[in-house]
Design a protein around this motif. Structure first.
Motif, PDB file in Angstrom:
ATOM      1  N   SER A 352      37.602  45.936  25.937  1.00  0.00           N
ATOM      2  CA  SER A 352      36.846  45.452  27.096  1.00  0.00           C
ATOM      3  C   SER A 352      36.621  43.954  27.027  1.00  0.00           C
ATOM      4  CB  SER A 352      35.503  46.184  27.185  1.00  0.00           C
ATOM      5  OG  SER A 352      35.680  47.552  27.469  1.00  0.00           O
ATOM      6  N   GLN A 353      36.181  43.479  25.869  1.00  0.00           N
ATOM      7  CA  GLN A 353      35.904  42.046  25.785  1.00  0.00           C
ATOM      8  C   GLN A 353      37.192  41.231  25.839  1.00  0.00           C
ATOM      9  OE1 GLN A 353      35.903  39.221  23.465  1.00  0.00           O
ATOM     10  NE2 GLN A 353      37.524  40.153  22.237  1.00  0.00           N
ATOM     11  N   THR A 354      38.293  41.788  25.338  1.00  0.00           N
ATOM     12  CA  THR A 354      39.566  41.069  25.380  1.00  0.00           C
ATOM     13  C   THR A 354      40.083  40.954  26.810  1.00  0.00           C
ATOM     14  OG1 THR A 354      40.091  41.854  23.134  1.00  0.00           O
ATOM     15  CG2 THR A 354      41.900  40.969  24.434  1.00  0.00           C
ATOM     16  N   ILE A 355      39.887  41.998  27.585  1.00  0.00           N
ATOM     17  CA  ILE A 355      40.264  41.935  29.000  1.00  0.00           C
ATOM     18  C   ILE A 355      39.489  40.825  29.708  1.00  0.00           C
ATOM     19  CG2 ILE A 355      40.139  43.152  31.212  1.00  0.00           C
ATOM     20  CD1 ILE A 355      40.692  45.745  29.659  1.00  0.00           C
ATOM     21  N   LYS A 356      38.188  40.773  29.455  1.00  0.00           N
ATOM     22  CA  LYS A 356      37.356  39.736  30.091  1.00  0.00           C
ATOM     23  C   LYS A 356      37.792  38.345  29.641  1.00  0.00           C
ATOM     24  CE  LYS A 356      33.168  42.514  30.772  1.00  0.00           C
ATOM     25  NZ  LYS A 356      33.660  43.800  30.271  1.00  0.00           N
ATOM     26  N   ALA A 357      38.060  38.203  28.347  1.00  0.00           N
ATOM     27  CA  ALA A 357      38.487  36.893  27.835  1.00  0.00           C
ATOM     28  C   ALA A 357      39.807  36.464  28.455  1.00  0.00           C
ATOM     29  CB  ALA A 357      38.606  36.955  26.310  1.00  0.00           C
ATOM     30  N   LEU A 358      40.726  37.409  28.633  1.00  0.00           N
ATOM     31  CA  LEU A 358      42.017  37.087  29.219  1.00  0.00           C
ATOM     32  C   LEU A 358      41.859  36.666  30.682  1.00  0.00           C
ATOM     33  CD1 LEU A 358      45.285  39.110  28.714  1.00  0.00           C
ATOM     34  CD2 LEU A 358      44.733  38.088  30.890  1.00  0.00           C
ATOM     35  N   LYS A 359      41.032  37.396  31.422  1.00  0.00           N
ATOM     36  CA  LYS A 359      40.872  37.099  32.845  1.00  0.00           C
ATOM     37  C   LYS A 359      40.187  35.757  33.083  1.00  0.00           C
ATOM     38  CE  LYS A 359      40.863  41.842  34.627  1.00  0.00           C
ATOM     39  NZ  LYS A 359      41.580  41.698  35.888  1.00  0.00           N
ATOM     40  N   GLN A 360      39.415  35.289  32.103  1.00  0.00           N
ATOM     41  CA  GLN A 360      38.814  33.966  32.234  1.00  0.00           C
ATOM     42  C   GLN A 360      39.865  32.871  32.120  1.00  0.00           C
ATOM     43  OE1 GLN A 360      35.689  33.779  29.303  1.00  0.00           O
ATOM     44  NE2 GLN A 360      34.280  35.004  30.526  1.00  0.00           N
ATOM     45  N   ILE A 361      40.959  33.177  31.432  1.00  0.00           N
ATOM     46  CA  ILE A 361      42.038  32.195  31.271  1.00  0.00           C
ATOM     47  C   ILE A 361      43.077  32.334  32.376  1.00  0.00           C
ATOM     48  CG2 ILE A 361      43.789  31.297  29.690  1.00  0.00           C
ATOM     49  CD1 ILE A 361      42.251  32.729  27.424  1.00  0.00           C
ATOM     50  N   ASP A 362      43.424  33.577  32.707  1.00  0.00           N
ATOM     51  CA  ASP A 362      44.449  33.846  33.713  1.00  0.00           C
ATOM     52  C   ASP A 362      43.895  34.872  34.701  1.00  0.00           C
ATOM     53  OD1 ASP A 362      46.631  34.454  35.241  1.00  0.00           O
ATOM     54  OD2 ASP A 362      47.908  35.135  33.599  1.00  0.00           O
ATOM     55  N   SER A 363      43.522  34.402  35.871  1.00  0.00           N
ATOM     56  CA  SER A 363      42.946  35.291  36.890  1.00  0.00           C
ATOM     57  C   SER A 363      43.991  35.776  37.883  1.00  0.00           C
ATOM     58  CB  SER A 363      41.835  34.550  37.640  1.00  0.00           C
ATOM     59  OG  SER A 363      42.360  33.408  38.297  1.00  0.00           O
ATOM     60  N   ILE A 364      45.251  35.449  37.656  1.00  0.00           N
ATOM     61  CA  ILE A 364      46.307  35.786  38.606  1.00  0.00           C
ATOM     62  C   ILE A 364      47.076  37.043  38.195  1.00  0.00           C
ATOM     63  CG2 ILE A 364      48.417  34.982  39.705  1.00  0.00           C
ATOM     64  CD1 ILE A 364      45.870  33.530  40.569  1.00  0.00           C
ATOM     65  N   HIS A 365      47.560  37.073  36.964  1.00  0.00           N
ATOM     66  CA  HIS A 365      48.431  38.171  36.548  1.00  0.00           C
ATOM     67  C   HIS A 365      47.627  39.424  36.194  1.00  0.00           C
ATOM     68  CE1 HIS A 365      50.974  34.585  35.871  1.00  0.00           C
ATOM     69  NE2 HIS A 365      51.917  35.384  36.350  1.00  0.00           N
ATOM     70  N   PRO A 366      48.091  40.582  36.645  1.00  0.00           N
ATOM     71  CA  PRO A 366      47.368  41.822  36.387  1.00  0.00           C
ATOM     72  C   PRO A 366      47.405  42.218  34.916  1.00  0.00           C
ATOM     73  CG  PRO A 366      49.449  42.281  37.463  1.00  0.00           C
ATOM     74  CD  PRO A 366      49.279  40.791  37.482  1.00  0.00           C
TER      75      PRO A 366
END
Length: 502
Positions: A352-366
């Motif tokens: 869960s936290q890794t998903i959030k961390a990734l989306k903070q860097i890349d909000s475009i790719h699913p």
């Protein structure tokens, strides 16, 4: 007689000189010790280098100071000792002991920490936490360089509460602090810290699912380098030749794997990143999209390591997130297989936290997670952008399984792995041969077309050697894993023709 007296006098003088030299040396060592600050890695009561245990993201918003300028080396020293204080405090609250608190906090600050530890101990509460981000502003730096006041805003992290060794709840926090630090004995201690505000973490940025509804492709490793795609001997020519074969099969997507250790863990190898860029470049030339599976062969989900995995994540994502060949991110391959030995709650929290961390860097790719079976596929379904599962069961049940998942979610569903080994040797125990594999793919593509299934099969090549950490050392497992390809050392297998003709 006279000669003996001379020798005796020389001996006395030599002893005198040696004794005085020893005394002078001893005094010099004491002075050197008194003038040297303590080694903070020793103070932490740890036998590991500092960069191996705590690497949160730190941003200095401002270091402007009307009095004494803050030199770079002093800034780094304040940062290091300040982060060490947070780390020691987190350890203290997890274990309910005061190890290291004395060395990182002055008396008044220690009282607050010790009181909290005493309360938690009485209530049989333990708190496991980590800080992921700091945003520091220098408010004051004394002329003599011994006092610093900072404001640390948006201190974000995760906190897990346990009572009687049983997990109770988890919270995310995003808080602001005012902190006073004093320079003592060569390192900075926290004199005072005060929470200024408590804010809820902003809602995760919604990713935009792009191109997920028309996937047909395969999981890719180079022929001579299974589970080692980014080996230094793999070249752009290797990728170009393989991607030409894949495109000739009328496929449009490949899935590749990034090993956590292979890429350097928290200190990502720039050569590996460059090889990943080369792979994406060649995929773009071949008009192929790439799904990148992160954290392959990672298994330590402990909260104390989250800052390390986030550093790894940041390096990889920032390097290639704007590449036109990138299709999507897959956080980890088959993490549910770690539920028993690594603790399910711990694995899910890290995901869960890794998903959030990734989306903070890349909000475009699913973003997705590659679950090992359809039974686990809907785990964390609200946090991913599309559902991925692997299927190695009876092909006759695939349609029912896939359509059942589609009915339970409005998100795209991907059959991320499927295939059949053609190993029919001594250890096969009734295994399938090459003709069986070809029939399997003919039947699979019939189902795929009828039910509009997005799929990635396993895999392009047969492999000569399978690493033990992939399939173990048992021959019936390793040999079976070596024959999932549609191309072997003699050329294309019948399965290749089945795919080509459909």
């Amino acid at each position: 007689m006279k000669k003996n007296k001379i020798i005796y006098r020389i001996f006395i003088i030599a002893v005198f000189i040696l004794v005085n030299a020893a005394v002078i040396y001893g005094i010099s060592q004491v002075i050197a010790y008194l003038n040297t600050g303590a080694d903070s890695s020793k103070i932490l009561h740890l036998d590991i280098a500092r960069t191996d245990y705590y690497l949160p993201e730190v941003t200095w918003v401002s270091i402007d100071n009307p009095g004494r300028p803050l030199a770079h080396e002093n800034q780094k020293k304040i940062e290091q000792d300040y982060l060490d204080a947070w780390f020691v405090k987190n350890l203290a609250l997890e274990n309910n002991n005061t190890d290291g608190i004395y060395d990182h906090y002055t008396k008044s600050a220690r009282e607050k920490v010790n009181a909290l530890i005493a309360f938690n101990t009485a209530q049989k509460i333990a708190v496991r936490s980590t800080i992921l981000n700091h945003h520091i502003t220098l408010d004051f730096y004394s002329a003599d360089g011994t006092v610093a006041i900072i404001t640390d805003r948006r201190v974000s992290g995760i906190e897990k509460i346990y009572k009687n060794n049983k997990f109770i709840t988890q919270r995310e926090f995003n808080e602001d602090y005012r902190v006073i630090l004093l320079l003592e004995d060569g390192f900075w201690r926290i004199r005072h810290f005060e929470k200024l505000a408590i804010n809820e973490i902003a809602a995760a940025i919604n990713s935009i699912p792009v191109g997920i509804n028309q996937i047909k492709g395969l999981n890719y490793y180079p022929e001579k380098y299974p589970w080692d795609t980014f080996n230094r001997n793999v070249t752009s020519k290797t990728f170009a030749a393989d991607f030409k074969i894949i495109k000739e099969l009328d496929l449009n997507t490949i899935r590749v794997f990034i090993g956590y250790s292979d890429f350097g863990k928290a200190h990502v190898d720039v050569n590996k990143l460059e090889k990943l860029s080369i792979l994406l470049d060649e995929a773009q030339k071949a008009n192929l999209k790439v799904m990148i599976t992160l954290f392959d062969f990672y298994g330590n989900y402990d909260i104390k390591n989250w800052t390390l995995t986030n550093q790894h994540l940041k390096a990889v994502v920032m390097k290639v997130s704007d590449h036109p060949a990138l299709l999507a991110w897959d956080i980890k391959n088959e993490p549910n297989l770690d539920f028993v030995n690594r603790d399910k709650e711990r694995v899910l929290s890290w995901l869960s936290q890794t998903i959030k961390a990734l989306k903070q860097i890349d909000s475009i790719h699913p973003v997705t997670i590659g679950w090992s079976s359809h039974k686990a596929a809907l785990t964390l379904k609200n946090e991913v952008d599309f559902i991925s599962y692997h299927y190695y069961q009876n092909l006759e049940d695939l349609s029912k399984v896939h359509n059942s998942l589609k009915q339970e979610t409005s998100k795209p569903v991907l059959l991320q792995e499927i295939g059949l080994s053609s190993y029919d040797g001594f250890w096969s125990f009734g295994g399938k041969d090459k003709e069986d594999q070809a029939s399997f793919y003919t039947a699979l593509l019939k189902i795929q077309k009828r039910d509009s299934i997005n799929y990635l099969f396993w895999t392009l090549y047969d492999f000569d050697k399978i690493p033990n950490d992939v399939a173990g050392s048992l021959p019936w497992r390793k040999n079976k894993q070596a024959y999932f390809g549609i191309i072997d050392s003699a050329g294309v297998k019948p399965a290749y023709t089945s795919l080509k003709n459909n």
